[in-house]
Enzyme design. Structure first.
Site, PDB file in Angstrom:
ATOM      1  N   ALA A 194       0.804  -1.238   0.000  1.00  0.00           N
ATOM      2  CA  ALA A 194       0.000   0.000   0.000  1.00  0.00           C
ATOM      3  C   ALA A 194       0.828   1.276   0.000  1.00  0.00           C
ATOM      4  CB  ALA A 194      -0.989   0.029   1.169  1.00  0.00           C
ATOM      5  N   ALA A 195       2.148   1.164  -0.114  1.00  0.00           N
ATOM      6  CA  ALA A 195       2.971   2.376  -0.141  1.00  0.00           C
ATOM      7  C   ALA A 195       2.615   3.258  -1.333  1.00  0.00           C
ATOM      8  CB  ALA A 195       4.446   2.007  -0.175  1.00  0.00           C
ATOM      9  N   GLY A 196       2.517   2.656  -2.503  1.00  0.00           N
ATOM     10  CA  GLY A 196       2.146   3.423  -3.687  1.00  0.00           C
ATOM     11  C   GLY A 196       0.731   3.983  -3.596  1.00  0.00           C
TER      12      GLY A 196
END
Length: 306
Positions: free
Chosen positions: A251-253
């Protein structure tokens, strides 16, 4: 003067993430003993919607879940986070999308089964056209059918929204889509696919120029611990990543894209929005899971980083 609240429409996927942590990821034919298993709400669309809501935006989600227990849980999760779900439909004969995520030393490998996400149709988007009226930004990804993505960006432009396309998971895209996109945000792998391998052999300035030439849009390439490179409003530059202990890159992007949309939707130029998005991404990778890792606005504003 009170800041403007960003109004964001997210058209995209809704998944339940099945996450396994292990000391190493098995090779073909190998069985390993895992350290932990959890089920965490996810899906690129839902992640971006929840991230934007936690950062203070007014968010409407357009998507699809199945008629199973995961679908009920995901609808409840979105509602609890303050995300509008009037146009999240339930396909009773479908299963909710799932993602199998294997995590080793903070890095992940992901296998996605689309399930009900494949039932997000262009007609579904047209039926949700009311949420586009008065909104600022459309966030869209590629975990739903491409023809639906195309209809979403066309509808957004018809109503004057700025369009941020996160081309993930990586895929070839038709040239017809780019006139409807304002900003494209691939990671390095996705940039390589969009430029037919150009990103593998070229330095970042060449990659940015190639993408800019291809898409005629503003471009931000996320590069993990190397930060981001961008070409915005005719100027190129870069922004370093904040140094944190990486627990899980899931979920970083998604959180980075949501943060761009929120701060830009509030009126901040994209170049300045990158700084806040980088903080959000850093906080996200320092925690475990998808939506469980997404920071609040207060956490971002208190984060100093290095």
């Amino acid at each position: 003067m009170q800041k403007k609240t960003a109004k964001i429409v997210v058209v995209g996927s809704i998944n339940m993430d099945l996450v396994v942590k292990s000391e190493h990821i098995p090779i073909a034919g190998e069985t390993v003993t895992g350290q932990e298993f959890v089920m965490i709400p996810g899906g690129k669309g839902a992640n971006q919607a929840v991230a934007a809501a936690r950062l203070g935006a007014q968010v409407e989600m357009v998507g699809c879940v199945g008629g199973d227990s995961f679908g009920k849980q995901m609808l409840e999760q979105l509602s609890n986070e303050g995300v509008g779900t009037s146009y999240v439909i339930t396909e009773s004969q479908q299963t909710t999308g799932v993602a199998l995520i294997q995590v080793q030393d903070g890095e992940n490998r992901i296998t996605v089964v689309p399930g009900a996400n494949a039932s997000v149709t262009p007609e579904h988007v047209e039926n949700a056209r009311e949420v586009f009226k008065g909104a600022d930004i459309l966030l869209v990804q590629l975990e739903i059918p491409q023809e639906t993505v195309m209809r979403a960006v066309q509808l957004a432009k018809r109503h004057g929204l700025k369009v941020i396309l996160n081309p993930a998971p990586a895929a070839d895209l038709p040239a017809e889509i780019w006139p409807f996109v304002d900003l494209v945000t691939p990671n390095e792998t996705e940039a390589a696919i969009l430029t037919a391998g150009q990103a593998i052999t070229s330095d970042q300035s060449d990659i940015l120029n190639e993408l800019r030439s291809l898409t005629k849009t503003d471009v931000i390439i996320t590069q993990g611990e190397k930060g981001v490179s961008y070409h915005i409003n005719g100027s190129s530059g870069s922004f370093p990543a904040y140094r944190v202990h990486v627990m899980d890159t899931t979920a970083a992007g998604d959180s980075f894209n949501a943060a761009l949309a929120v701060w830009h939707g509030e009126g901040l130029p994209l170049e300045q929005s990158i700084e806040f998005a980088a903080k959000v991404g850093a906080l996200t990778v320092s925690r475990f899971g998808a939506q469980t890792s997404l920071p609040t606005r207060q956490e971002v504003e208190l984060f100093e980083g290095t």
